[in-house]
Each structure stands twice: as C-alpha cells, then as structure tokens.
Design a protein around this motif. Structure first.
Motif, PDB file in Angstrom:
ATOM      1  N   TYR A  73     -10.795  15.914 -20.479  1.00 21.11           N
ATOM      2  CA  TYR A  73     -11.466  16.281 -19.228  1.00 21.11           C
ATOM      3  C   TYR A  73     -12.603  17.252 -19.520  1.00 21.11           C
ATOM      4  CZ  TYR A  73      -8.095  14.038 -16.132  1.00 21.11           C
ATOM      5  OH  TYR A  73      -7.342  13.118 -15.458  1.00 21.11           O
ATOM      6  N   ALA A  74     -13.760  16.979 -18.932  1.00 20.42           N
ATOM      7  CA  ALA A  74     -14.906  17.876 -19.106  1.00 20.42           C
ATOM      8  C   ALA A  74     -14.773  19.112 -18.233  1.00 20.42           C
ATOM      9  CB  ALA A  74     -16.206  17.135 -18.783  1.00 20.42           C
ATOM     10  N   ASP A  75     -14.176  18.967 -17.040  1.00 23.86           N
ATOM     11  CA  ASP A  75     -13.982  20.091 -16.128  1.00 23.86           C
ATOM     12  C   ASP A  75     -12.606  20.696 -16.367  1.00 23.86           C
ATOM     13  OD1 ASP A  75     -16.462  19.541 -14.946  1.00 23.86           O
ATOM     14  OD2 ASP A  75     -15.525  18.052 -13.602  1.00 23.86           O
ATOM     15  N   PRO A  76     -12.517  22.027 -16.492  1.00 23.74           N
ATOM     16  CA  PRO A  76     -11.229  22.665 -16.775  1.00 23.74           C
ATOM     17  C   PRO A  76     -10.161  22.335 -15.744  1.00 23.74           C
ATOM     18  CG  PRO A  76     -13.036  24.214 -17.103  1.00 23.74           C
ATOM     19  CD  PRO A  76     -13.641  22.998 -16.467  1.00 23.74           C
ATOM     20  N   ASP A  77     -10.580  22.235 -14.458  1.00 25.54           N
ATOM     21  CA  ASP A  77      -9.593  21.958 -13.412  1.00 25.54           C
ATOM     22  C   ASP A  77      -9.571  20.478 -13.010  1.00 25.54           C
ATOM     23  OD1 ASP A  77     -12.105  21.947 -12.355  1.00 25.54           O
ATOM     24  OD2 ASP A  77     -11.552  23.005 -10.507  1.00 25.54           O
ATOM     25  N   GLY A  78     -10.241  19.641 -13.800  1.00 22.68           N
ATOM     26  CA  GLY A  78     -10.286  18.218 -13.461  1.00 22.68           C
ATOM     27  C   GLY A  78      -8.913  17.563 -13.466  1.00 22.68           C
ATOM     28  N   ARG A  79      -8.101  17.882 -14.457  1.00 20.06           N
ATOM     29  CA  ARG A  79      -6.770  17.299 -14.552  1.00 20.06           C
ATOM     30  C   ARG A  79      -5.892  17.737 -13.392  1.00 20.06           C
ATOM     31  NH1 ARG A  79      -3.400  13.280 -16.465  1.00 20.06           N
ATOM     32  NH2 ARG A  79      -1.325  14.097 -16.926  1.00 20.06           N
ATOM     33  N   ALA A  80      -5.999  19.024 -13.010  1.00 17.71           N
ATOM     34  CA  ALA A  80      -5.184  19.540 -11.908  1.00 17.71           C
ATOM     35  C   ALA A  80      -5.534  18.836 -10.602  1.00 17.71           C
ATOM     36  CB  ALA A  80      -5.362  21.047 -11.785  1.00 17.71           C
ATOM     37  N   ARG A  81      -6.831  18.631 -10.314  1.00 14.56           N
ATOM     38  CA  ARG A  81      -7.224  17.939  -9.080  1.00 14.56           C
ATOM     39  C   ARG A  81      -6.733  16.497  -9.086  1.00 14.56           C
ATOM     40  NH1 ARG A  81     -12.313  20.340 -10.143  1.00 14.56           N
ATOM     41  NH2 ARG A  81     -13.160  18.260 -10.627  1.00 14.56           N
ATOM     42  N   TRP A  82      -6.800  15.868 -10.251  1.00 15.73           N
ATOM     43  CA  TRP A  82      -6.347  14.475 -10.360  1.00 15.73           C
ATOM     44  C   TRP A  82      -4.848  14.383 -10.079  1.00 15.73           C
ATOM     45  CZ3 TRP A  82      -3.034  11.521 -13.359  1.00 15.73           C
ATOM     46  CH2 TRP A  82      -3.276  10.136 -13.398  1.00 15.73           C
ATOM     47  N   LEU A  83      -4.076  15.336 -10.618  1.00 17.31           N
ATOM     48  CA  LEU A  83      -2.631  15.351 -10.385  1.00 17.31           C
ATOM     49  C   LEU A  83      -2.307  15.590  -8.919  1.00 17.31           C
ATOM     50  CD1 LEU A  83      -1.333  17.321 -13.518  1.00 17.31           C
ATOM     51  CD2 LEU A  83      -0.950  14.904 -12.994  1.00 17.31           C
ATOM     52  N   GLU A  84      -3.114  16.432  -8.244  1.00  6.68           N
ATOM     53  CA  GLU A  84      -2.890  16.664  -6.815  1.00  6.68           C
ATOM     54  C   GLU A  84      -3.069  15.377  -6.019  1.00  6.68           C
ATOM     55  OE1 GLU A  84      -5.471  19.762  -5.580  1.00  6.68           O
ATOM     56  OE2 GLU A  84      -4.434  21.339  -6.713  1.00  6.68           O
ATOM     57  N   GLY A 126      -0.139   8.933  -4.477  1.00  2.00           N
ATOM     58  CA  GLY A 126       0.556   7.987  -5.359  1.00  2.00           C
ATOM     59  C   GLY A 126      -0.386   7.065  -6.098  1.00  2.00           C
ATOM     60  N   THR A 127      -1.653   6.998  -5.683  1.00  2.00           N
ATOM     61  CA  THR A 127      -2.642   6.153  -6.351  1.00  2.00           C
ATOM     62  C   THR A 127      -4.007   6.815  -6.250  1.00  2.00           C
ATOM     63  OG1 THR A 127      -3.144   4.885  -4.354  1.00  2.00           O
ATOM     64  CG2 THR A 127      -1.409   4.012  -5.791  1.00  2.00           C
ATOM     65  N   VAL A 128      -4.894   6.426  -7.146  1.00  2.00           N
ATOM     66  CA  VAL A 128      -6.318   6.759  -7.037  1.00  2.00           C
ATOM     67  C   VAL A 128      -7.077   5.465  -7.277  1.00  2.00           C
ATOM     68  CG1 VAL A 128      -6.079   9.175  -7.727  1.00  2.00           C
ATOM     69  CG2 VAL A 128      -6.446   7.442  -9.476  1.00  2.00           C
ATOM     70  N   ARG A 129      -8.105   5.240  -6.488  1.00  3.52           N
ATOM     71  CA  ARG A 129      -8.873   4.000  -6.613  1.00  3.52           C
ATOM     72  C   ARG A 129     -10.367   4.315  -6.691  1.00  3.52           C
ATOM     73  NH1 ARG A 129      -5.746  -0.418  -5.593  1.00  3.52           N
ATOM     74  NH2 ARG A 129      -3.751  -0.044  -4.525  1.00  3.52           N
ATOM     75  N   GLY A 130     -10.949   3.982  -7.817  1.00  2.00           N
ATOM     76  CA  GLY A 130     -12.390   4.146  -7.987  1.00  2.00           C
ATOM     77  C   GLY A 130     -12.860   5.579  -8.007  1.00  2.00           C
ATOM     78  N   VAL A 131     -11.999   6.519  -8.355  1.00  2.00           N
ATOM     79  CA  VAL A 131     -12.398   7.924  -8.420  1.00  2.00           C
ATOM     80  C   VAL A 131     -13.253   8.134  -9.678  1.00  2.00           C
ATOM     81  CG1 VAL A 131     -11.588  10.283  -8.684  1.00  2.00           C
ATOM     82  CG2 VAL A 131     -10.369   8.699  -7.181  1.00  2.00           C
ATOM     83  N   GLU A 132     -14.403   8.809  -9.489  1.00  2.00           N
ATOM     84  CA  GLU A 132     -15.285   9.049 -10.634  1.00  2.00           C
ATOM     85  C   GLU A 132     -15.019  10.430 -11.214  1.00  2.00           C
ATOM     86  OE1 GLU A 132     -19.272   8.300  -9.397  1.00  2.00           O
ATOM     87  OE2 GLU A 132     -18.959   6.125  -9.287  1.00  2.00           O
ATOM     88  N   LEU A 133     -14.835  10.454 -12.522  1.00  2.00           N
ATOM     89  CA  LEU A 133     -14.473  11.685 -13.229  1.00  2.00           C
ATOM     90  C   LEU A 133     -15.430  11.920 -14.381  1.00  2.00           C
ATOM     91  CD1 LEU A 133     -10.627  10.964 -13.584  1.00  2.00           C
ATOM     92  CD2 LEU A 133     -11.697  12.384 -11.817  1.00  2.00           C
ATOM     93  N   ARG A 134     -15.583  13.208 -14.728  1.00  2.00           N
ATOM     94  CA  ARG A 134     -16.335  13.552 -15.925  1.00  2.00           C
ATOM     95  C   ARG A 134     -15.353  13.799 -17.055  1.00  2.00           C
ATOM     96  NH1 ARG A 134     -20.456  17.696 -16.810  1.00  2.00           N
ATOM     97  NH2 ARG A 134     -18.882  19.138 -16.025  1.00  2.00           N
TER      98      ARG A 134
END
Length: 325
Positions: A257-268, A274-282
């Motif tokens: 993850y490029a953003d330090p809190d990117g993983r935490a937001r994704w887990l939230e 229960g799913t994520v669809r087409g979410v864009e991440l760095r």
C-alpha cells in the motif's frame, strides 16, 4: 523414483500376487509331505516310500502347472475364478486326498491341513466355494477310509466318522463366515475404487483451477485479515514488480500500500459491506514506483460470521489515471 515405481508395480501386479499364493500353498504341501516322511522314519506311522515319492512328484507337477497359469497370463481367462482361488484350492483338496491314500495313517494330519488351508482363502472364497470344496475334502477322506477298510488298525472306527461330521460342520460354518467376509471385502473394494475416483476428480479439478488461476491475465489474490498472502498468481506478482509469486507471498499485504492508512480503510469497507467493487487504490511496487489499481474483492466467512480470508482481483489502471490527470 522410477525404480521404486517399478517395484511397487511388481508388488501390485495381480499375476505376481497369484504366483506368490501358489508358491506359498506349494511350500505348505511340500512341508506336509516331508513331515509325514519324518514321522515314518521315527516309526510313528508307516507308508510306502514309492507311493510317497510318486505323490511328491505329482505335488511338484501340479503346483508348477498352477504357477504357470498366471505366469503365462492365462488366469485372466478364468472368468469363474477371477481371484484365482478356486482352482488352487480344489487342487489342494485333491492332493490332500492323494496323501490320505498314500499314507492312510496320516489321514488325520491331512484333514487338519485342509482346515488350516481354509484360512488362506478367507474373504476371497464365498459360501458355495467353501461348502463344495470342503465336501470334496471330506469325501476324499472317507474314500481313503473305505479303500483301506479292514486293513487299518483303528481302535475307534467311529472316531473317523465323527471327524468327517466335524469337518462338514466346520466347513458349513466357515462357508457362512467366509461369505460375509467376501461381501465385506467386495464392498470395501467398491468404496476404495470410489474414493480413488473422487481423489482423481478432485486432483483434476485442482489442476484446472490452478491453470485458470495462473493463466488469467488479471492479478488474483487470497489474503488473511492479518495481512498475509495465502495465494497469488503470476500476473499479480508482475503488476507489483516482484520477480515471482513466491517473492510476493513472502512479503506482507500492508507493504504494497502506498498510503499508510490505505489497508485500514480497505478493511473497514470489507467489514462493513463484505465486498468491494471497482475501488481504485494506490499501491507501491517492489521497486518503489507508485501505481493505481482497480480492486474487486469479497470476504469469505465461516458459519459464525468470522472472516477467514479475502479473495479478489486487481487491474492496473495507472495509464488511464495518468491520462486523466
């Protein structure tokens, strides 16, 4: 490995198993005849040495013929004896009858030898096989008694008749038990074959899944809530700049993850929806370059709702994001 495989193939070859069975039976018959000869030399019983030698030669000839049948591949033609047990057992009954004629005073030993021989066909011979062959063995014993009637010094003639009756009762009981063992053996063989077919089907499905997983151009992954890679395909390793999928799996998920809190937001999001669809991440490649990806994933839960792992796919959209900017 090849040598071990060849050894296993020889050990599991049906004809090899049949030949070993014939050799074992032949060894038992020869041992029985040698025992009778030894008792004769000890003065325990009397016999005609010429008849004994003839019976010994017949035994060797019969057992050799029985050995040659599977050796030459002829046993497969015996549809009525697929385990190759009825013919050798019938031959053993005939030879034991011959021994009773050769050495009538050893007739009881021959009868006991027949009872012992039954143990070697447990589970492979059914009701009628045991009953018929046991009756033949009893008939041979009785024929020897009739042939030598009046010449044998038997203190209790009724004992021989009783012994034949006991033999027939034991054979009848053994026939019932052996039939149950045979059916159990056949049922077990069916279960083993079904299990092997199920294993083969599962292996084929796993291979198809693996080919699909590794061949698809999109990056695929399976990760744990704790941030461990469980499985990734080569395409994902390529997107993230790793030399191999093994190298990527040796790293942890937060490291990409490029953003330090990117993983935490994704887990939230995963915990909430229960799913994520087409979410864009760095994300950050192994060489430190930042890329944009479109992520689609879902959470796999157990029966109590706890997340076991996440599975999803990534698509590199860096070129489109740079074009938009």
């Amino acid at each position: 490995v090849t040598a071990l495989g060849q050894v296993h193939a020889r050990q599991s070859d049906p004809n090899q198993i049949k030949k070993r069975g014939v050799l074992l039976a032949g060894a038992g018959l020869v041992l029985l005849q040698l025992s009778i000869l030894g008792l004769h030399h000890l003065g325990v019983l009397s016999l005609d040495p010429v008849r004994w030698a003839a019976a010994f030669g017949i035994t060797i000839g019969v057992q050799t013929l029985l050995w040659l049948i599977p050796h030459l591949g002829w046993a497969e033609r015996l549809r009525w004896d697929r385990h190759y047990v009825y013919l050798p057992t019938a031959a053993a009954a005939g030879l034991l009858t011959l021994y009773a004629f050769t050495a009538p005073e050893a007739r009881d030993i021959c009868l006991l030898a027949w009872m012992g021989a039954l143990l070697f066909v447990a589970g492979r011979m059914g009701f009628w096989g045991v009953l018929v062959l046991g009756s033949l063995a009893g008939a041979g014993y009785a024929a020897a008694l009739v042939h030598y009637a009046g010449t044998l010094e038997v203190s209790l003639p009724a004992a021989d008749t009783a012994l034949i009756g006991v033999l027939l009762l034991i054979n009848a009981y053994a026939a019932v038990v052996f039939e149950r063992l045979r059916r159990h053996r056949d049922e077990r063989a069916i279960l083993v074959r079904e299990h092997l077919r199920a294993q083969e089907a599962a292996r084929a499905d796993a291979e198809r899944y693996q080919r699909l997983f590794e061949g698809i151009p999109s990056g695929l992954y399976v990760t744990t809530p704790e941030g461990e890679f469980v499985e990734v395909n080569p395409a994902l390793a390529h997107v993230l700049g790793y030399p191999s999928r093994e190298a990527l799996m040796a790293d942890r998920v937060p490291a990409v993850y490029a953003d330090p809190d990117g993983r935490a937001r994704w887990l939230e999001m995963m915990e909430r929806d229960g799913t994520v669809r087409g979410v864009e991440l760095r994300l950050r490649r192994k060489d430190g370059q930042t890329i944009w990806v479109r992520d689609t994933a879902r959470a796999i839960r157990d029966t109590e709702g706890r997340v076991l792992y996440f599975e999803g796919s990534l698509e590199d959209v860096t070129a489109r994001k740079e074009a938009e900017e």
